[in-house]
Design an enzyme around this catalytic site. Sequence first.
Site, short mmCIF file in Angstrom:
data_model
loop_
_atom_site.label_atom_id
_atom_site.label_comp_id
_atom_site.label_asym_id
_atom_site.label_seq_id
_atom_site.Cartn_x
_atom_site.Cartn_y
_atom_site.Cartn_z
CE LYS A 53 -3.49 -33.04 19.34
NZ LYS A 53 -4.44 -34.17 19.26
CD GLN A 97 -7.92 -34.34 18.14
OE1 GLN A 97 -6.72 -34.36 17.84
NE2 GLN A 97 -8.33 -34.23 19.39
CG ASP A 120 -2.75 -40.02 18.68
OD1 ASP A 120 -2.38 -39.25 19.59
OD2 ASP A 120 -3.67 -39.75 17.89
#
Length: 295
Positions: A53, A97, A120
């Site tokens: 990422k 994460q 997200d």
Amino acid sequence: MAGIIDGKAIAETIRADVAAGVAALTAAGGAVPGLAVVLVGDDPASLVYVGRKIAQTRQAGIRSFEHRLPAETGEEELLGLIERLNRDDEVHGILVQLPLPPQIRAERVLDAIDPIKDVDGFHPVNVGRLSIGTDGLVPCTPLGCMLLLETVIDDFRGLKAVVIGKSNIVGKPVAMLLLERECTVTVTHILTRNLPDIVRTADIVVVAAGSPGLVRGEWVKPGAVVIDVGINRVGEPGKGGRLVGDAAFEELGHARAITPVPGGVGPMTVACLLRNTLLAARKQQGADASPKKGA
Ligand code: GUN
């Protein structure tokens, strides 16, 4: 032979479009979009995902702010960091994460992220917006699945879609997106009775069950499109170990199209994360938030 949906190539196009969007935004006097990635602990899979990422964020011209915290970090400390990132004008997107270590409640952390920076799409406000079909940030993997489907399906209306997997990250949001496109959607999971019979009714199968080779050839009707979200490592790395999906790829020659593993849905997740970050940065700066088609 089933058509292969080349997620790697499609993701590259999206990332190039995002890079162009970032350049256009800054050329018009806007701030460089910034993405903060927070990793708690050293889960090996998460380290790989986060590394990917960060590298692709920089390649797209987006600023990357990396926060690596030790596995024993407390919930309050992490919430303090989120609060600072929420207030930081250089940060337009925040990604924590998952999974988090057991002492930290993921729910509290996701709730603390400002919904406008929630790239997200996991904050309850964005989940709610998705469920009522209004403008919000959409989770990356489900968005990637839809962009892949759009490369082979022009008109979704009335198609029968079967989703296997009911996670908050993939199954539930992809079902909402398919419903929004006027598919008839059935959400199933590993304990669903008569699962093969239900899957056989589908024009579109999206499988995110974490079960290698679950969807067999005889489960899928000829001409269906199969999106395989599974990433399962079978065997040992270096000893013939490899990644396989949740669908038995070799048995699905009669599908109209299928995503390979690797190289299908996987690369789309990061591409869509960058797309969401650009979108969030545009919104926070009052610029036109609507992405170019395909961007
Ligand atoms: N862990 C597995 N998938 C994801 C994802 O899409 N976002 C985050 N934040 N963590 C994950």
